[in-house]
Motif scaffolding. Structure first.
Motif, mmCIF file in Angstrom:
data_model
loop_
_atom_site.group_PDB
_atom_site.id
_atom_site.type_symbol
_atom_site.label_atom_id
_atom_site.label_comp_id
_atom_site.label_asym_id
_atom_site.label_seq_id
_atom_site.Cartn_x
_atom_site.Cartn_y
_atom_site.Cartn_z
ATOM 1 N N GLY A 145 51.213 81.768 52.512
ATOM 2 C CA GLY A 145 50.974 80.390 52.102
ATOM 3 C C GLY A 145 51.402 79.400 53.168
ATOM 4 N N GLY A 146 52.386 79.765 53.974
ATOM 5 C CA GLY A 146 52.903 78.827 54.969
ATOM 6 C C GLY A 146 52.620 79.224 56.406
ATOM 7 N N HIS A 147 52.146 80.455 56.634
ATOM 8 C CA HIS A 147 52.005 80.943 58.006
ATOM 9 C C HIS A 147 50.705 81.699 58.246
ATOM 10 C CE1 HIS A 147 56.272 80.135 57.733
ATOM 11 N NE2 HIS A 147 56.244 79.989 59.041
ATOM 12 N N THR A 148 50.206 81.553 59.465
ATOM 13 C CA THR A 148 49.132 82.414 59.951
ATOM 14 C C THR A 148 49.511 82.706 61.395
ATOM 15 O OG1 THR A 148 47.558 81.316 58.500
ATOM 16 C CG2 THR A 148 46.628 82.626 60.295
ATOM 17 N N ALA A 169 47.772 76.869 57.039
ATOM 18 C CA ALA A 169 47.859 78.334 57.004
ATOM 19 C C ALA A 169 46.692 78.853 56.172
ATOM 20 C CB ALA A 169 49.179 78.762 56.375
ATOM 21 N N ALA A 170 46.353 80.132 56.361
ATOM 22 C CA ALA A 170 45.211 80.700 55.635
ATOM 23 C C ALA A 170 45.414 80.579 54.116
ATOM 24 C CB ALA A 170 45.021 82.162 56.037
ATOM 25 N N GLY A 283 50.940 87.341 51.772
ATOM 26 C CA GLY A 283 50.203 87.219 50.512
ATOM 27 C C GLY A 283 48.698 87.313 50.649
ATOM 28 N N VAL A 284 48.133 86.718 51.694
ATOM 29 C CA VAL A 284 46.669 86.728 51.850
ATOM 30 C C VAL A 284 46.170 88.145 52.180
ATOM 31 C CG1 VAL A 284 44.712 85.648 53.051
ATOM 32 C CG2 VAL A 284 46.737 84.301 52.556
ATOM 33 N N ALA A 285 47.067 89.005 52.675
ATOM 34 C CA ALA A 285 46.671 90.400 52.946
ATOM 35 C C ALA A 285 46.362 91.142 51.653
ATOM 36 C CB ALA A 285 47.774 91.112 53.732
ATOM 37 N N ALA A 286 46.651 90.509 50.510
ATOM 38 C CA ALA A 286 46.262 91.098 49.217
ATOM 39 C C ALA A 286 44.761 90.908 48.978
ATOM 40 C CB ALA A 286 47.054 90.442 48.084
ATOM 41 N N ASN A 287 44.143 90.061 49.782
ATOM 42 C CA ASN A 287 42.722 89.730 49.551
ATOM 43 C C ASN A 287 41.803 90.927 49.852
ATOM 44 O OD1 ASN A 287 40.007 88.550 50.867
ATOM 45 N ND2 ASN A 287 40.738 87.198 49.256
ATOM 46 N N ARG A 288 40.981 91.255 48.866
ATOM 47 C CA ARG A 288 40.123 92.442 48.987
ATOM 48 C C ARG A 288 39.127 92.330 50.132
ATOM 49 N NH1 ARG A 288 40.217 92.811 43.318
ATOM 50 N NH2 ARG A 288 38.336 91.532 43.128
ATOM 51 N N PRO A 309 50.491 98.092 50.289
ATOM 52 C CA PRO A 309 49.852 97.973 48.973
ATOM 53 C C PRO A 309 49.972 96.522 48.488
ATOM 54 C CG PRO A 309 51.762 99.452 48.900
ATOM 55 C CD PRO A 309 51.624 99.017 50.308
ATOM 56 N N ILE A 310 49.071 96.119 47.603
ATOM 57 C CA ILE A 310 48.984 94.700 47.216
ATOM 58 C C ILE A 310 50.332 94.128 46.734
ATOM 59 C CG2 ILE A 310 47.960 93.174 45.446
ATOM 60 C CD1 ILE A 310 45.305 94.694 46.044
ATOM 61 N N ALA A 311 51.061 94.905 45.925
ATOM 62 C CA ALA A 311 52.329 94.388 45.385
ATOM 63 C C ALA A 311 53.361 94.125 46.483
ATOM 64 C CB ALA A 311 52.886 95.376 44.373
ATOM 65 N N LEU A 312 53.205 94.757 47.639
ATOM 66 C CA LEU A 312 54.163 94.535 48.733
ATOM 67 C C LEU A 312 53.657 93.494 49.730
ATOM 68 C CD1 LEU A 312 55.360 98.204 49.386
ATOM 69 C CD2 LEU A 312 56.535 96.398 48.097
ATOM 70 N N CYS A 313 52.436 92.966 49.522
ATOM 71 C CA CYS A 313 51.919 91.894 50.394
ATOM 72 C C CYS A 313 52.508 90.554 49.986
ATOM 73 C CB CYS A 313 50.389 91.807 50.306
ATOM 74 S SG CYS A 313 49.557 93.172 51.125
ATOM 75 N N THR A 314 52.489 90.277 48.669
ATOM 76 C CA THR A 314 53.050 89.011 48.203
ATOM 77 C C THR A 314 54.579 89.122 48.191
ATOM 78 O OG1 THR A 314 52.564 89.863 46.004
ATOM 79 C CG2 THR A 314 51.048 88.233 46.865
ATOM 80 N N ASP A 315 55.235 87.971 48.006
ATOM 81 C CA ASP A 315 56.685 87.930 48.186
ATOM 82 C C ASP A 315 57.424 88.914 47.275
ATOM 83 O OD1 ASP A 315 56.248 86.036 50.065
ATOM 84 O OD2 ASP A 315 56.952 84.345 48.862
ATOM 85 N N ASN A 316 58.315 89.685 47.871
ATOM 86 C CA ASN A 316 59.115 90.653 47.121
ATOM 87 C C ASN A 316 60.374 90.980 47.915
ATOM 88 O OD1 ASN A 316 58.779 93.553 48.564
ATOM 89 N ND2 ASN A 316 56.930 92.336 48.869
#
Ligand code: KG4
Ligand code: ZN
Length: 350
Positions: A145-148, A169-170, A283-288, A309-316
């Motif tokens: 959300g804040g970086h590309t 950012a993307a 997070g955007v790496a979750a995009n199919r 995997p998608i769950a590890l792309c977004t913040d965790n």
């Protein structure tokens, strides 16, 4: 494994940089014993974006229960924790402070090292949680959300920024365009859903060309979508009217424009720096669409592509624990005298 005791090495991770309260326990840099993420998304959705003051208050409320649940699920107590890794930037200061204060208090009480982790480094390290035998150097595209940022990673902890966005950012572009299309917050998943079945070639939205650099720009693309929706002409969309084009085509065309530029620069960087591995993170790496387009491009170029995997792309917090694991292996034991930073470049140790 702890190099001194030869016992399993457990890192407790804490992540509160934005609107997710997350705590994880990661064993030996491989095994996610727990990774709890309490999302505040619904709370912020009605405001159309993250409200910093609301986010920090919610972190205060959520952190203790999430911590207890993460330890219980992992079946570890503080005696079994070797170090605490916590995000100290970049992010919302009020939110970061909640995690950092908690980590320092826990470290002080339980006499555990507290390792300050850069959130962007955490995103990259999500890949190390799941992929074996990662070979350096590799190029990682961090899209959040804040970086590309395009990062060349020569070895653990050594980063070189090859390119970055000059404006939005993307993820920010997804969020802003989703608002224009009336799709709500967060915009990335909403646009992906709206784009399902749409024609990605219906409208040729602009793809910014930043000359010889590996930088990105998404402001022109965002403006083009806005003008199109307002019925104003743009060089790319002159012959089309928004009311004549299905929303799925508009969403798919925008998504494709973002993805094309991201993958183009990632592939150029791989070629220019002669790496054989590329990676996605954030997070955007979750995009199919991004995952599929990058997979095809990497395959065509004979490159290994790493995607969490998608769950590890977004913040965790597991990704923060993972980055902390490698800091710990390098002998870092931290202290309690570190700060939080809204802006924190990904720097290599000097
Ligand atoms: O990494 P992240 O969870 O938080 C930050 O560090 O910013 O990324 C959040 C961003 C948001 O802008 C969100 O819209 C975007 O990632 N995002 C997506 C998708 N899932 C999350 N963008 C496109 N497609 C998705 N499926
Ligand atoms: Zn993030």
């Amino acid at each position: 494994m702890n190099p001194l005791t030869h016992e399993p090495l457990n890192i407790l991770g804490i992540e509160t940089s934005c609107d997710e309260t997350s705590v994880a326990v990661v064993r030996d840099g491989r095994e996610i014993l727990s990774n709890l993420v309490a999302s505040q998304m619904d709370l912020h959705a009605k405001f159309g974006g993250v409200v910093p003051e609301v986010a920090s208050r919610k972190h205060v409320e959520l952190l203790n229960p999430v911590l207890h649940e993460a330890l219980a699920e992992a079946q570890v107590g503080f005696d079994d924790v070797d170090a605490i890794a916590v995000t100290h930037g970049p992010g919302l200061i009020g939110s970061l402070l909640v995690g950092v204060c908690a980590a320092k208090a826990l470290g002080y009480v339980h006499r555990k090292p507290v390792l300050p982790i850069n959130h962007l480094e955490g995103h990259i390290y999500a890949n190390f949680l799941v992929h074996e035998d990662i070979e350096f150097p590799f190029v990682c595209l961090i899209v959040s959300g804040g970086h590309t940022d395009l990062i060349l990673m020569r070895e653990h902890g050594i980063y070189e920024v090859l390119g970055r966005t000059r404006d939005d950012a993307a993820g920010e572009a997804f969020d802003k365009v989703a608002r224009v299309l009336g799709l709500g917050f967060p915009g990335g998943p909403a646009i992906q859903k709206a784009a399902e079945g749409g024609n990605p070639h219906a409208i040729r939205f602009p793809r910014a060309d930043m000359g010889a650099t590996l930088d990105f720009s998404f402001a022109g693309l965002k403006t083009s979508v806005m003008r199109f929706m307002q019925g104003l002409p743009t060089p790319e969309t002159r012959h089309l009217r928004a009311s004549d084009v299905p929303l799925s085509d508009i969403a798919a065309s925008f998504q494709q424009a973002v993805v094309d530029v991201l993958v183009r620069n990632l592939m150029s960087a791989a070629e220019r720096f002669r790496v054989s591995t590329v990676a996605l993170a954030g997070g955007v790496a979750a995009n199919r669409c991004l995952r599929a387009t990058a997979t095809a491009a990497a395959h065509a170029a004979g490159l290994r592509l790493l995607i969490p995997p998608i769950a590890l792309c977004t913040d965790n917090a597991a990704m923060i624990a993972e980055a902390g694991y490698f800091h710990f292996l390098r002998g870092e034991r931290g202290d309690l005298d570190f700060d939080t930073f809204a802006v924190l470049p990904l720097l290599s140790p000097s």
